[in-house]
Design a protein around this motif. Structure first.
Motif, PDB file in Angstrom:
ATOM      1  N   GLN A   1       0.830  -1.208   0.000  1.00 45.96           N
ATOM      2  CA  GLN A   1       0.000   0.000   0.000  1.00 45.96           C
ATOM      3  C   GLN A   1       0.859   1.251   0.000  1.00 45.96           C
ATOM      4  O   GLN A   1       1.824   1.369   0.759  1.00 45.96           O
ATOM      5  N   LEU A   2       0.504   2.224  -0.858  1.00 51.97           N
ATOM      6  CA  LEU A   2       1.249   3.472  -0.971  1.00 51.97           C
ATOM      7  C   LEU A   2       0.489   4.655  -0.384  1.00 51.97           C
ATOM      8  O   LEU A   2       1.099   5.598   0.104  1.00 51.97           O
ATOM      9  N   GLY A   3      -0.827   4.622  -0.471  1.00 45.88           N
ATOM     10  CA  GLY A   3      -1.628   5.751  -0.004  1.00 45.88           C
ATOM     11  C   GLY A   3      -2.013   5.625   1.459  1.00 45.88           C
ATOM     12  O   GLY A   3      -1.527   4.759   2.201  1.00 45.88           O
ATOM     13  N   PHE A   4      -2.904   6.516   1.875  1.00 42.43           N
ATOM     14  CA  PHE A   4      -3.375   6.518   3.253  1.00 42.43           C
ATOM     15  C   PHE A   4      -4.418   5.423   3.477  1.00 42.43           C
ATOM     16  O   PHE A   4      -5.058   4.948   2.531  1.00 42.43           O
TER      17      PHE A   4
END
Length: 323
Positions: free
Chosen positions: A16-19
């Protein structure tokens, strides 16, 4: 009761890269501020890389046209480039306005983080090597009809929360993230959390709620929590605290106020007797005496006084922990 599925679990996914999905207004504000600043960042980067490309392509001497490039570059030095008032004003004002546009929403959000509301639920979080201790105090407003019969004005719940070992995991439990005793709080309610430590520095952090508070020995830090949806929210200690730093997770259950009242009944015999003997059996009698829309027998929050009218009957289960 709410039966949790994978969609209710808020935790970091592999790669996962986002919030994580926000579960509080402040976390939503943080994500919006991030996207807002990214807009200016992309514009600035585009301008800077464009200027770099122009300089590298226009002022580079190659072997094929060495004489022409030399003469063109030499002609530029004959022009007075030492000062240009218009350009200097532009490259001073534009960055200043960009910083101003970023500062206004930043200060607004910072003010929200430092604003503390009146709350009827107080939670003390104590960090240990390597587990968390919780002390929850809930101040309830009893129904006037039965106030003289019961004394459950203040409900206090104390417990320790350890990481679940791999062999103890159940379906929907997450390895290295689930705990023996999760913290249960009601949604749409202001909650004061006091954080401290008993040995070394820890950090109580829950990304979905936008909460990250240092847990310092001999010091009591305060933060306001507000959960706006039902779910199971995961966090971890975010400060290096020893050999088992990565093995003291945090789990918070966000439940409805009805479910939270039943959860509190585990810690108070008087409250449980009230729910079973009076609230369920004498519902018609209560309706005849009181206007439910004007009653707030759970919490002193003006915004949620109409909650009681929507769900009059509560459903008790044998295992309160399985929401």
């Amino acid at each position: 009761m709410v039966l949790l599925t994978k969609s209710y679990l808020d935790y970091a996914l592999p790669g996962q890269l986002g919030f994580q999905d926000p579960a509080s207004p402040l976390m939503s504000g943080l994500i919006n501020l991030h996207h807002y600043i990214m807009f200016f960042l992309v514009i600035v980067l585009f301008f800077v890389f464009t200027m770099m490309y122009f300089i590298l392509t226009s002022f580079t001497v190659n072997n094929k046209n060495a004489i022409q490039n030399f003469l063109r570059i030499k002609s530029l030095y004959s022009v007075d480039l030492s000062h240009n008032t218009s350009i200097e004003v532009i490259w001073t004002l534009i960055p200043s306005f960009i910083l101003l546009f970023i500062a206004i929403p930043s200060f607004t959000l910072l003010y929200g983080f430092e604003t503390f509301m009146d709350s009827n639920i107080s939670i003390k979080v104590v960090g240990h090597q390597w587990y968390w201790s919780y002390e929850c105090v809930t101040r309830l407003k009893a129904l006037p009809l039965f106030w003289e019969n019961y004394s459950f004005k203040n409900i206090k719940i104390m417990f320790d929360s350890y990481m679940l070992e791999t062999e103890d995991l159940k379906p929907l439990d997450l390895r290295l993230l689930d705990v023996t005793n999760p913290l249960v709080i009601p949604i749409n309610t202001y909650i004061k959390v006091y954080v401290t430590a008993s040995d070394v520095i820890h950090s109580w952090a829950i990304p979905s709620l936008g909460v990250k508070v240092d847990s310092l020995p001999g010091r009591l830090n305060e933060v306001m929590c507000f959960v706006n949806r039902i779910g199971r929210f995961y966090g971890q200690c975010s400060e290096l605290c020893g050999v088992k730093h990565g093995f003291m997770p945090i789990v918070i259950y966000g439940v409805s106020k009805n479910d939270y009242l039943i959860y509190c009944a585990n810690a108070s015999t008087d409250l449980l007797n009230f729910l079973v003997n009076d609230f369920f059996i004498k519902t018609e009698e209560i309706n005849a005496v009181f206007n439910w829309k004007d009653l707030d027998f759970i919490l002193d929050d003006e915004k949620y006084k109409d909650f009681v009218s929507s769900n009059l009957l509560l459903s008790l289960t044998n295992d309160i922990k399985d929401f």
